[in-house]
Design a protein around this motif. Structure first.
Motif, short mmCIF file in Angstrom:
data_model
loop_
_atom_site.label_atom_id
_atom_site.label_comp_id
_atom_site.label_asym_id
_atom_site.label_seq_id
_atom_site.Cartn_x
_atom_site.Cartn_y
_atom_site.Cartn_z
N ARG A 176 77.87 43.73 85.20
CA ARG A 176 77.86 44.84 84.24
C ARG A 176 76.43 45.24 83.88
O ARG A 176 76.19 46.39 83.52
CB ARG A 176 78.62 44.45 82.97
CG ARG A 176 80.13 44.45 83.14
CD ARG A 176 80.81 44.64 81.80
NE ARG A 176 80.39 43.66 80.83
CZ ARG A 176 81.04 42.54 80.56
NH1 ARG A 176 82.15 42.25 81.22
NH2 ARG A 176 80.60 41.70 79.64
N TYR B 155 87.63 51.19 77.85
CA TYR B 155 87.64 50.63 76.50
C TYR B 155 89.03 50.71 75.84
O TYR B 155 89.37 49.86 75.04
CB TYR B 155 86.64 51.39 75.62
CG TYR B 155 85.22 51.23 76.09
CD1 TYR B 155 84.50 50.07 75.82
CD2 TYR B 155 84.60 52.23 76.82
CE1 TYR B 155 83.18 49.93 76.25
CE2 TYR B 155 83.29 52.09 77.26
CZ TYR B 155 82.59 50.94 76.97
OH TYR B 155 81.30 50.78 77.42
N LEU C 62 81.56 53.82 71.62
CA LEU C 62 82.04 52.53 72.14
C LEU C 62 81.05 51.96 73.16
O LEU C 62 80.79 50.75 73.17
CB LEU C 62 83.42 52.71 72.78
CG LEU C 62 84.57 53.04 71.82
CD1 LEU C 62 85.81 53.45 72.60
CD2 LEU C 62 84.89 51.84 70.93
N HIS C 63 80.55 52.84 74.00
CA HIS C 63 79.60 52.37 75.02
C HIS C 63 78.33 51.84 74.37
O HIS C 63 77.81 50.78 74.77
CB HIS C 63 79.27 53.53 75.95
CG HIS C 63 78.54 53.11 77.19
ND1 HIS C 63 79.01 52.13 78.04
CD2 HIS C 63 77.37 53.54 77.74
CE1 HIS C 63 78.16 51.97 79.04
NE2 HIS C 63 77.15 52.81 78.87
N ASP D 2 76.38 43.52 74.27
CA ASP D 2 76.01 42.86 75.53
C ASP D 2 74.55 42.42 75.52
O ASP D 2 74.20 41.34 76.02
CB ASP D 2 76.25 43.81 76.70
CG ASP D 2 77.73 44.02 76.97
OD1 ASP D 2 78.54 43.23 76.43
OD2 ASP D 2 78.07 44.97 77.69
N GLN E 67 79.10 48.52 72.76
CA GLN E 67 79.24 47.48 73.79
C GLN E 67 77.87 47.08 74.34
O GLN E 67 77.61 45.89 74.59
CB GLN E 67 80.15 47.98 74.91
CG GLN E 67 80.48 46.93 75.96
CD GLN E 67 81.32 45.81 75.41
OE1 GLN E 67 82.33 46.04 74.77
NE2 GLN E 67 80.90 44.57 75.63
N ARG F 258 83.92 50.98 83.22
CA ARG F 258 84.50 50.20 82.13
C ARG F 258 85.51 51.03 81.35
O ARG F 258 85.25 52.19 81.03
CB ARG F 258 83.39 49.71 81.20
CG ARG F 258 83.90 48.89 80.03
CD ARG F 258 82.75 48.34 79.22
NE ARG F 258 81.94 47.42 80.01
CZ ARG F 258 80.88 46.78 79.53
NH1 ARG F 258 80.48 46.98 78.29
NH2 ARG F 258 80.19 45.96 80.29
#
Length: 596
Positions: A571, A337, A369-370, A377, A373, A335
């Motif tokens: 994902r 970003y 950020l991960h 999610d 996310q 992924r």
């Protein structure tokens, strides 16, 4: 009452006293010791070349003996002067008096004149170590003149025989030696001192460089700690991005910097965090397109860019005064970003070490950020799973109602009909039982197919490849006449974890079912390929296709969680998926998952 105490610092030791004085006069002490050794040798030599006793001194004592005792008295005064402050400069000139005494002793030494020649070397070499080559040469010439004058004076005044030519040649050679030895000694000492100074300078530079490196490492660790602390104390990824930019500036001074994140639209990036850029630039968006920024987004390594040749970044007014920029992709697994951009107005570009430090700090931004996310999610997936579970229930109810339930009802009606035929028309019973048997087999097949699609047991025992073969085998000779082709030659022997394997099978299953129901395709290709520790799966048909953009616009209204959410499902197992479709050209579903 509190009593204050004052500590009186020790008074500094004056330069002319204490241990420092001994360090400064270390050469004088050694020379004094050598002088006394020489005097003892002179006493021994004088005893053999004179007829009178050395002690006591009397009127009958020879001048050589008197000069020897005078030289001993001078040496005694020079030795005592070593311990007296403020006489250092005077002691440096004592070698001239030594030369004078040695010359007088050579004058009164008579025929043993040559014995005193080596004694000149001690004061000359001692002085040459401290003097420049030019001064040492003059000292040597002065000693040679004194030596020659003593010999010539003795020859004409005492011996009264004059000097022969060969004696002049020998005298000249000895004078040349006395002139050159101190000059050469001074040159060697000066070169040795210069080498020592250079070695000390190199050691000092290395020490300063080591100290600079240690401070840089300390600052780097401090910056990493600050960003890590921000990451551990907040769930707001923007705060972590601001901290990463701020700490980056401490390690690598730059003019301005910002972080660009994806806005959700194709190729569009927006400013999520910034340092030293204008307000108008903070609200600006950027289209990555197909140029340099798009290449960085697709790569995993930081790059430096010449801003004069980078048109995309010129939309930012704050960058127009800068010369170069370091662009770092923010990627985690498969992924992307966004980008971290740091620009400077210096002519020198960013060094490799600076890029490494910026990349290390950007790593914390990627983690933030991960994490953000993943939280997003998880929340969204929880909502979708609840809705999906309800939809699956309804779908299963419809499938059971339209399939096996209808068949079982028909079987029940046929059984009642056959009962009546036994009384009315027994001959038709066999034919009706054959029809009933076929209907029961078809119903059994439908139930097993539904169970296989819900969770095929063969997937857990024999793997994905065999499961796909058995699953697609069921669609041979389908009513639509669609030919299904499975290509697994490039798949190899891969091992996926249970969750990844089940998710990939469900996506392929749904893609095939959609193609059979809606595409009106002649062919459906299912291709599996193993490449770079990734498993690539493609489901492609040559059917009618559809307008993907139009479907996406009504996606939320229709409440469907079908093929369009394949990327979300991929994902969840660390992969990615996308779908392409054009009206009249078919549909293509591409899935990539990591291999265990």
């Amino acid at each position: 009452m509190k009593v204050s105490t004052t500590t009186i610092p020790p008074s500094p030791t004056p330069p002319g006293a204490g241990p420092e004085r001994w360090k400064l006069l270390g050469g004088e002490r050694f020379y004094t010791f050598a002088r006394w050794v020489t005097i003892l040798l002179l006493f021994a030599v004088t005893r053999f070349i004179t007829d009178t006793p050395i002690w006591p001194i009397s009127i009958e004592s020879q001048p050589l003996v008197v000069m020897l005792w005078a030289y001993a008295a001078f040496s005694l005064l020079a030795s005592l002067a070593v311990f007296i402050p403020g006489v250092g400069q005077m002691l440096e000139l004592a070698y001239l008096i030594d030369i004078g005494f040695i010359s007088l002793m050579a004058f009164f030494g008579g025929d043993q004149f040559a014995i005193f020649f080596p004694l000149y070397l001690l004061p000359l070499i001692n002085a040459a170590i401290r003097q420049t080559p030019a001064v040492s040469l003059l000292s040597g010439i002065a000693a040679a003149v004194c030596y020659g004058a003593a010999f010539i004076g003795w020859s004409y005044l005492i011996k009264q025989s004059g000097v022969t030519s060969i004696e002049y040649v020998a005298l000249g050679l000895r004078g040349l030696i006395l002139s050159l030895i101190p000059w050469m000694t001074s040159g060697l000492a000066e070169r040795w001192s210069e080498n020592n100074r250079q070695s000390v300078a190199v050691a000092q530079r290395q020490s300063e460089q080591a100290l600079t490196d240690a401070r840089a490492y300390r600052d780097q660790m401090r910056s990493l700690y600050e960003v890590a602390y921000s990451l551990s104390t907040t769930m707001d990824y923007r705060h972590v991005l601001e901290s990463a930019l701020r700490e980056s500036r401490r390690l690598v001074p730059y003019t301005c910097g910002f972080v660009l994140l994806s806005s959700g639209q194709d190729d569009e990036l927006y400013v999520a965090a910034s340092q030293s850029i204008s307000v108008s630039d903070q609200s600006r968006t950027l289209m990555a397109g197909q140029s340099g920024l798009a290449e960085v987004l697709r790569s995993s390594e930081a790059r430096t860019m010449n801003l004069a040749q980078q048109g995309e970044l010129q939309v930012f007014e704050s960058l127009r005064s800068c010369r170069s920029a370091c662009v770092i992709p923010l990627r985690a697994a498969l992924r992307t970003y966004g980008l971290m951009v740091v620009a400077t107005d210096r002519a020198a570009p960013f060094t490799g070490e600076q890029i490494d430090m910026l990349s290390a700090l950007a790593g914390y931004a990627i983690i933030a950020l991960h994490n953000a996310q993943l939280i997003f999610d998880l929340k969204e997936e929880r909502t979708k799973l609840i809705s999906k579970e309800e939809e699956v229930r309804h779908q299963l109810a419809r499938d059971l109602h339209d399939g096996p339930a209808q068949s079982i009802a028909a079987i029940t009606m046929n059984i009642e009909f056959i009962k009546k035929l036994l009384d009315r028309d027994p001959q038709r019973v066999v034919d009706e039982l054959d029809k009933l048997s076929a209907m029961a087999k078809r119903t059994t097949y439908e139930v097993r197919t539904m169970l296989f699609e819900l969770r095929p047991l063969v997937l857990e025992t024999q793997g994905l490849k065999v499961t796909l073969e058995q699953y697609l085998e069921r669609f041979k000779g389908n009513n639509a006449g669609t030919q299904i082709v499975l290509e697994t030659e490039q798949m190899g022997d891969v091992h996926l974890d249970t969750k990844t394997e089940g998710t990939l099978f469900n996506i392929i299953q749904e893609a095939v079912n959609n193609a059979l129901k809606h595409a009106k395709a002649k062919h459906i290709w299912v291709r599996m390929r193993n490449e770079d520790k990734l498993l690539h799966a493609v489901v492609q048909d040559d059917g009618a296709g559809f307008d993907k953009a139009a479907v996406l616009r009504t996606y939320e209204k229709r409440g469907s969680f079908g093929l369009l959410n394949i990327d979300e499902r991929a994902r969840l197992v660390g992969g990615k998926a996308e779908m392409e479709s054009v009206i009249g050209q078919g549909t293509k579903v591409m899935i990539v998952v990591p291999i265990e």
